[in-house]
Design an enzyme around this catalytic site. Sequence first.
Site, PDB file in Angstrom:
ATOM      1  N   SER A 198       0.793  -1.238   0.000  1.00  0.00           N
ATOM      2  CA  SER A 198       0.000   0.000   0.000  1.00  0.00           C
ATOM      3  C   SER A 198       0.820   1.280   0.000  1.00  0.00           C
ATOM      4  O   SER A 198       0.242   2.373  -0.062  1.00  0.00           O
ATOM      5  CB  SER A 198      -0.951   0.007   1.201  1.00  0.00           C
ATOM      6  OG  SER A 198      -2.020  -0.892   0.992  1.00  0.00           O
ATOM      7  N   LYS A 254      -0.039   3.694  -2.712  1.00  0.00           N
ATOM      8  CA  LYS A 254      -1.069   4.732  -2.654  1.00  0.00           C
ATOM      9  C   LYS A 254      -0.481   6.132  -2.494  1.00  0.00           C
ATOM     10  O   LYS A 254      -1.191   7.121  -2.707  1.00  0.00           O
ATOM     11  CB  LYS A 254      -2.062   4.419  -1.529  1.00  0.00           C
ATOM     12  CG  LYS A 254      -2.847   3.130  -1.764  1.00  0.00           C
ATOM     13  CD  LYS A 254      -3.884   2.898  -0.670  1.00  0.00           C
ATOM     14  CE  LYS A 254      -4.692   1.630  -0.934  1.00  0.00           C
ATOM     15  NZ  LYS A 254      -4.024   0.412  -0.476  1.00  0.00           N
ATOM     16  N   SER A 292      -5.855   3.442   4.305  1.00  0.00           N
ATOM     17  CA  SER A 292      -5.405   2.687   3.133  1.00  0.00           C
ATOM     18  C   SER A 292      -6.559   2.050   2.373  1.00  0.00           C
ATOM     19  O   SER A 292      -6.483   0.902   1.929  1.00  0.00           O
ATOM     20  CB  SER A 292      -4.387   1.606   3.550  1.00  0.00           C
ATOM     21  OG  SER A 292      -3.548   1.265   2.488  1.00  0.00           O
TER      22      SER A 292
END
Length: 317
Positions: free
Chosen positions: A94, A97, A154
Amino acid sequence: MRKKRKKNRGILIISFFIAIFAFYFFIPSHKNFISFHEDHNPSLSELFQQTKNKLSPINRFRNHLYSSNAILLNNTTGKILMEKKSEEKIYPASLTKIMSAIVVIEHITDLQKTIVLQPEMFHSLYAEDASMAGFQPNEKVSVMDLLYGALLPSGAEATIGLANYVSSSETEFVQLMNDKARELGMKHTHFTNATGLHDVNHYSSVRDIAKLLQYSLNNEVFRKIFTTERYSVSPTNQHPNGFTFENSMFKNIESNEFSSREIIGGKTGYTEEAGLCLASLAKKEGEEYILVTAGARGDHKTKQFNLLDALTVYNDL
Protein backbone atom coordinates in the site's frame (compact mmCIF):
# COMPACT_ATOMS: atom_id res chain seq x y z
CA MET A 1 87.60 -9.53 19.90
CA ARG A 2 87.01 -8.28 23.49
CA LYS A 3 87.50 -4.70 22.41
CA LYS A 4 84.95 -5.18 19.64
CA ARG A 5 82.36 -6.59 22.09
CA LYS A 6 82.91 -3.70 24.52
CA LYS A 7 82.50 -1.27 21.65
CA ASN A 8 79.15 -2.87 20.59
CA ARG A 9 77.92 -2.87 24.22
CA GLY A 10 78.77 0.81 24.48
CA ILE A 11 76.83 1.60 21.30
CA LEU A 12 73.76 -0.25 22.66
CA ILE A 13 73.89 1.65 25.97
CA ILE A 14 74.21 5.00 24.20
CA SER A 15 71.29 4.10 21.85
CA PHE A 16 69.11 3.19 24.84
CA PHE A 17 69.66 6.55 26.55
CA ILE A 18 69.07 8.43 23.27
CA ALA A 19 65.71 6.64 22.89
CA ILE A 20 64.64 7.59 26.42
CA PHE A 21 65.72 11.19 25.84
CA ALA A 22 63.71 11.37 22.60
CA PHE A 23 60.60 9.86 24.23
CA TYR A 24 60.48 12.45 27.01
CA PHE A 25 61.54 15.54 25.11
CA PHE A 26 60.42 15.05 21.50
CA ILE A 27 57.08 13.13 21.81
CA PRO A 28 54.78 15.58 23.68
CA SER A 29 51.75 13.32 23.51
CA HIS A 30 53.21 10.75 25.90
CA LYS A 31 52.32 12.83 28.96
CA ASN A 32 48.72 13.12 27.85
CA PHE A 33 48.63 9.41 27.11
CA ILE A 34 49.92 8.55 30.60
CA SER A 35 47.66 11.13 32.25
CA PHE A 36 44.56 9.77 30.46
CA HIS A 37 45.13 6.26 31.72
CA GLU A 38 46.15 7.31 35.22
CA ASP A 39 43.50 9.94 35.79
CA HIS A 40 40.46 8.70 33.81
CA ASN A 41 40.41 4.93 33.20
CA PRO A 42 36.97 4.90 31.43
CA SER A 43 34.43 2.18 32.08
CA LEU A 44 33.29 -0.26 29.37
CA SER A 45 29.97 1.58 29.06
CA GLU A 46 31.77 4.89 28.50
CA LEU A 47 34.00 3.32 25.86
CA PHE A 48 30.90 1.84 24.14
CA GLN A 49 29.18 5.23 24.15
CA GLN A 50 32.27 6.94 22.75
CA THR A 51 32.43 4.36 19.95
CA LYS A 52 28.69 4.52 19.29
CA ASN A 53 28.80 8.30 18.95
CA LYS A 54 31.44 7.97 16.23
CA LEU A 55 29.39 5.50 14.18
CA SER A 56 27.01 6.60 11.46
CA PRO A 57 23.39 5.35 11.46
CA ILE A 58 24.22 2.93 8.64
CA ASN A 59 26.66 1.10 10.93
CA ARG A 60 24.42 1.27 13.99
CA PHE A 61 21.12 0.23 12.43
CA ARG A 62 21.33 -1.54 9.12
CA ASN A 63 22.23 -4.98 10.46
CA HIS A 64 19.77 -4.81 13.36
CA LEU A 65 16.52 -3.98 11.58
CA TYR A 66 13.61 -6.37 11.15
CA SER A 67 13.12 -4.92 7.66
CA SER A 68 15.12 -6.42 4.81
CA ASN A 69 15.29 -3.07 2.99
CA ALA A 70 15.58 0.43 4.42
CA ILE A 71 16.66 3.98 3.73
CA LEU A 72 16.89 7.01 6.02
CA LEU A 73 17.42 10.51 4.71
CA ASN A 74 17.42 14.03 6.01
CA ASN A 75 14.48 15.63 4.20
CA THR A 76 15.80 19.09 5.04
CA THR A 77 19.21 18.62 3.43
CA GLY A 78 18.52 15.63 1.16
CA LYS A 79 21.47 13.73 2.63
CA ILE A 80 21.10 9.94 2.85
CA LEU A 81 22.04 8.80 6.35
CA MET A 82 21.48 5.06 6.14
CA GLU A 83 20.80 2.49 3.44
CA LYS A 84 20.14 -1.23 3.51
CA LYS A 85 19.57 -2.88 0.13
CA SER A 86 17.92 0.38 -0.88
CA GLU A 87 17.92 -0.29 -4.62
CA GLU A 88 16.89 -3.93 -4.49
CA LYS A 89 13.46 -4.93 -5.76
CA ILE A 90 10.64 -4.84 -3.22
CA TYR A 91 6.87 -5.19 -3.43
CA PRO A 92 5.55 -1.83 -2.17
CA ALA A 93 2.08 -3.00 -1.10
CA SER A 94 0.00 0.00 0.00
CA LEU A 95 2.96 2.37 -0.17
CA THR A 96 1.74 2.44 -3.78
CA LYS A 97 -1.07 4.73 -2.65
CA ILE A 98 1.46 7.53 -2.12
CA MET A 99 1.88 7.64 -5.89
CA SER A 100 -1.86 7.25 -6.49
CA ALA A 101 -2.61 10.18 -4.19
CA ILE A 102 -0.09 12.61 -5.67
CA VAL A 103 -1.21 11.77 -9.22
CA VAL A 104 -4.83 12.47 -8.24
CA ILE A 105 -3.94 15.75 -6.53
CA GLU A 106 -2.01 16.94 -9.57
CA HIS A 107 -4.80 16.01 -12.01
CA ILE A 108 -7.90 17.31 -10.20
CA THR A 109 -8.27 21.05 -9.67
CA ASP A 110 -11.49 20.92 -7.60
CA LEU A 111 -10.84 18.65 -4.62
CA GLN A 112 -14.37 19.26 -3.30
CA LYS A 113 -15.88 17.66 -6.41
CA THR A 114 -18.28 14.81 -5.55
CA ILE A 115 -17.66 11.33 -6.91
CA VAL A 116 -20.10 8.40 -6.98
CA LEU A 117 -18.42 5.10 -6.06
CA GLN A 118 -19.59 2.57 -8.62
CA PRO A 119 -20.85 -0.75 -7.15
CA GLU A 120 -19.02 -3.00 -9.63
CA MET A 121 -15.58 -2.02 -8.36
CA PHE A 122 -16.35 -3.33 -4.88
CA HIS A 123 -16.80 -6.95 -5.96
CA SER A 124 -13.18 -7.57 -6.91
CA LEU A 125 -11.89 -5.64 -3.89
CA TYR A 126 -13.95 -7.78 -1.53
CA ALA A 127 -12.78 -10.92 -3.33
CA GLU A 128 -9.12 -9.88 -2.94
CA ASP A 129 -9.62 -8.95 0.71
CA ALA A 130 -8.27 -5.47 0.03
CA SER A 131 -8.04 -2.98 2.89
CA MET A 132 -11.06 -0.67 2.92
CA ALA A 133 -11.79 2.76 4.38
CA GLY A 134 -15.50 2.12 4.98
CA PHE A 135 -17.20 3.73 1.99
CA GLN A 136 -20.15 1.96 0.40
CA PRO A 137 -21.35 1.25 -3.16
CA ASN A 138 -23.13 4.26 -4.73
CA GLU A 139 -21.82 6.55 -2.00
CA LYS A 140 -21.35 10.18 -3.05
CA VAL A 141 -18.03 11.37 -1.65
CA SER A 142 -15.78 14.37 -2.22
CA VAL A 143 -12.36 13.93 -3.79
CA MET A 144 -10.77 15.27 -0.60
CA ASP A 145 -12.55 12.75 1.62
CA LEU A 146 -11.47 9.94 -0.71
CA LEU A 147 -7.84 11.12 -0.58
CA TYR A 148 -7.94 10.89 3.21
CA GLY A 149 -9.57 7.48 2.86
CA ALA A 150 -6.82 6.29 0.54
CA LEU A 151 -3.88 7.43 2.67
CA LEU A 152 -5.01 7.11 6.30
CA PRO A 153 -6.84 3.75 6.53
CA SER A 154 -5.41 2.69 3.13
CA GLY A 155 -8.83 2.29 1.57
CA ALA A 156 -8.72 0.46 -1.77
CA GLU A 157 -12.25 1.56 -2.67
CA ALA A 158 -11.25 5.21 -2.15
CA THR A 159 -8.17 4.73 -4.34
CA ILE A 160 -9.99 2.97 -7.19
CA GLY A 161 -12.83 5.50 -7.06
CA LEU A 162 -10.29 8.30 -7.53
CA ALA A 163 -8.41 6.43 -10.26
CA ASN A 164 -11.61 5.84 -12.24
CA TYR A 165 -12.52 9.52 -11.89
CA VAL A 166 -9.15 10.79 -13.14
CA SER A 167 -8.98 8.25 -15.99
CA SER A 168 -11.53 6.09 -17.72
CA SER A 169 -10.08 2.99 -16.05
CA GLU A 170 -7.55 1.87 -13.48
CA THR A 171 -5.32 0.68 -16.33
CA GLU A 172 -5.14 4.17 -17.82
CA PHE A 173 -4.56 5.69 -14.39
CA VAL A 174 -1.64 3.30 -13.82
CA GLN A 175 -0.07 4.69 -16.98
CA LEU A 176 -0.09 8.11 -15.33
CA MET A 177 1.56 6.58 -12.29
CA ASN A 178 4.34 5.06 -14.36
CA ASP A 179 4.79 8.31 -16.27
CA LYS A 180 5.26 10.10 -12.96
CA ALA A 181 7.71 7.46 -11.79
CA ARG A 182 9.85 8.05 -14.88
CA GLU A 183 9.62 11.81 -14.39
CA LEU A 184 10.93 11.44 -10.83
CA GLY A 185 13.74 9.10 -11.85
CA MET A 186 12.29 6.08 -10.05
CA LYS A 187 14.33 3.68 -12.17
CA HIS A 188 13.55 0.57 -10.11
CA THR A 189 9.77 1.02 -10.16
CA HIS A 190 6.89 -0.33 -12.24
CA PHE A 191 3.22 -0.18 -11.29
CA THR A 192 0.43 -2.44 -12.50
CA ASN A 193 -2.36 -1.23 -10.19
CA ALA A 194 -3.32 1.77 -8.06
CA THR A 195 -3.70 0.02 -4.71
CA GLY A 196 -0.60 -2.11 -4.20
CA LEU A 197 -2.32 -5.48 -4.38
CA HIS A 198 0.33 -8.08 -5.14
CA ASP A 199 1.50 -8.58 -8.70
CA VAL A 200 4.95 -9.87 -9.64
CA ASN A 201 5.24 -7.01 -12.14
CA HIS A 202 4.30 -4.40 -9.54
CA TYR A 203 7.52 -3.46 -7.78
CA SER A 204 9.75 -0.66 -6.55
CA SER A 205 12.69 -0.01 -4.18
CA VAL A 206 12.85 1.80 -0.84
CA ARG A 207 15.10 4.42 -2.44
CA ASP A 208 12.47 5.08 -5.12
CA ILE A 209 9.67 5.29 -2.54
CA ALA A 210 11.75 7.74 -0.49
CA LYS A 211 12.28 9.84 -3.61
CA LEU A 212 8.53 9.76 -4.28
CA LEU A 213 7.65 10.73 -0.71
CA GLN A 214 10.20 13.55 -0.69
CA TYR A 215 8.62 14.93 -3.85
CA SER A 216 5.03 14.49 -2.64
CA LEU A 217 5.66 16.26 0.67
CA ASN A 218 6.36 19.46 -1.27
CA ASN A 219 2.66 19.48 -2.16
CA GLU A 220 0.69 21.22 0.61
CA VAL A 221 -2.46 19.11 0.15
CA PHE A 222 -0.54 15.83 0.24
CA ARG A 223 1.51 16.92 3.26
CA LYS A 224 -1.60 17.90 5.20
CA ILE A 225 -3.23 14.52 4.56
CA PHE A 226 -0.06 12.51 5.17
CA THR A 227 0.49 14.16 8.56
CA THR A 228 -3.12 13.77 9.79
CA GLU A 229 -3.79 11.27 12.59
CA ARG A 230 -7.60 11.17 12.46
CA TYR A 231 -10.15 12.43 9.95
CA SER A 232 -13.95 12.72 9.88
CA VAL A 233 -15.75 12.28 6.57
CA SER A 234 -18.51 14.76 5.79
CA PRO A 235 -22.10 13.40 5.83
CA THR A 236 -22.99 11.46 2.68
CA ASN A 237 -26.02 9.69 1.26
CA GLN A 238 -24.76 6.41 2.79
CA HIS A 239 -23.42 7.92 6.04
CA PRO A 240 -25.78 10.76 7.08
CA ASN A 241 -23.68 11.42 10.17
CA GLY A 242 -20.36 10.93 8.43
CA PHE A 243 -17.76 8.66 9.99
CA THR A 244 -14.17 8.83 11.25
CA PHE A 245 -11.06 6.85 10.50
CA GLU A 246 -7.47 6.90 11.76
CA ASN A 247 -4.07 6.83 10.17
CA SER A 248 -3.11 3.14 10.22
CA MET A 249 0.37 3.99 11.50
CA PHE A 250 -0.57 6.34 14.32
CA LYS A 251 -3.12 3.99 15.80
CA ASN A 252 -0.37 1.41 16.36
CA ILE A 253 2.11 3.77 17.99
CA GLU A 254 2.31 5.06 21.56
CA SER A 255 3.37 8.69 21.21
CA ASN A 256 5.53 8.59 24.33
CA GLU A 257 7.72 5.89 22.81
CA PHE A 258 9.36 8.53 20.67
CA SER A 259 10.92 10.39 23.58
CA SER A 260 11.98 13.83 22.30
CA ARG A 261 11.55 12.81 18.66
CA GLU A 262 8.35 13.50 16.83
CA ILE A 263 6.94 11.35 14.10
CA ILE A 264 4.57 13.51 12.11
CA GLY A 265 3.32 11.33 9.28
CA GLY A 266 3.33 7.87 7.80
CA LYS A 267 1.86 5.30 5.45
CA THR A 268 1.90 1.58 6.21
CA GLY A 269 1.72 -1.29 3.77
CA TYR A 270 1.36 -5.05 3.91
CA THR A 271 0.91 -8.07 1.71
CA GLU A 272 2.18 -11.56 2.39
CA GLU A 273 4.79 -11.15 -0.34
CA ALA A 274 5.81 -7.59 0.62
CA GLY A 275 5.93 -8.08 4.36
CA LEU A 276 5.34 -5.13 6.67
CA CYS A 277 6.30 -1.82 5.04
CA LEU A 278 6.37 1.77 6.24
CA ALA A 279 7.10 5.19 4.76
CA SER A 280 7.28 7.78 7.53
CA LEU A 281 8.24 11.36 8.32
CA ALA A 282 9.76 12.57 11.59
CA LYS A 283 10.96 15.93 12.86
CA LYS A 284 13.78 16.68 15.30
CA GLU A 285 15.34 20.02 16.19
CA GLY A 286 13.87 21.74 13.16
CA GLU A 287 14.95 19.11 10.62
CA GLU A 288 12.80 16.48 8.93
CA TYR A 289 13.70 12.85 8.31
CA ILE A 290 12.20 10.29 5.94
CA LEU A 291 12.47 6.58 6.67
CA VAL A 292 11.22 3.93 4.25
CA THR A 293 11.37 0.27 5.21
CA ALA A 294 10.07 -2.92 3.58
CA GLY A 295 10.17 -6.67 4.04
CA ALA A 296 9.70 -6.93 7.81
CA ARG A 297 8.24 -10.24 8.94
CA GLY A 298 4.82 -10.47 10.53
CA ASP A 299 1.35 -9.34 9.53
CA HIS A 300 -1.51 -7.24 10.89
CA LYS A 301 -1.99 -9.65 13.83
CA THR A 302 1.65 -9.78 14.98
CA LYS A 303 3.90 -7.15 16.45
CA GLN A 304 4.32 -4.35 13.94
CA PHE A 305 8.01 -4.84 13.21
CA ASN A 306 8.01 -2.03 10.65
CA LEU A 307 7.00 0.37 13.42
CA LEU A 308 9.59 -1.08 15.79
CA ASP A 309 12.24 -0.32 13.18
CA ALA A 310 11.01 3.26 12.97
CA LEU A 311 11.23 3.57 16.75
CA THR A 312 14.77 2.18 16.72
CA VAL A 313 15.97 4.63 14.09
CA TYR A 314 14.14 7.81 15.06
CA ASN A 315 14.80 7.44 18.80
CA ASP A 316 18.53 7.28 18.20
CA LEU A 317 19.01 10.04 15.64
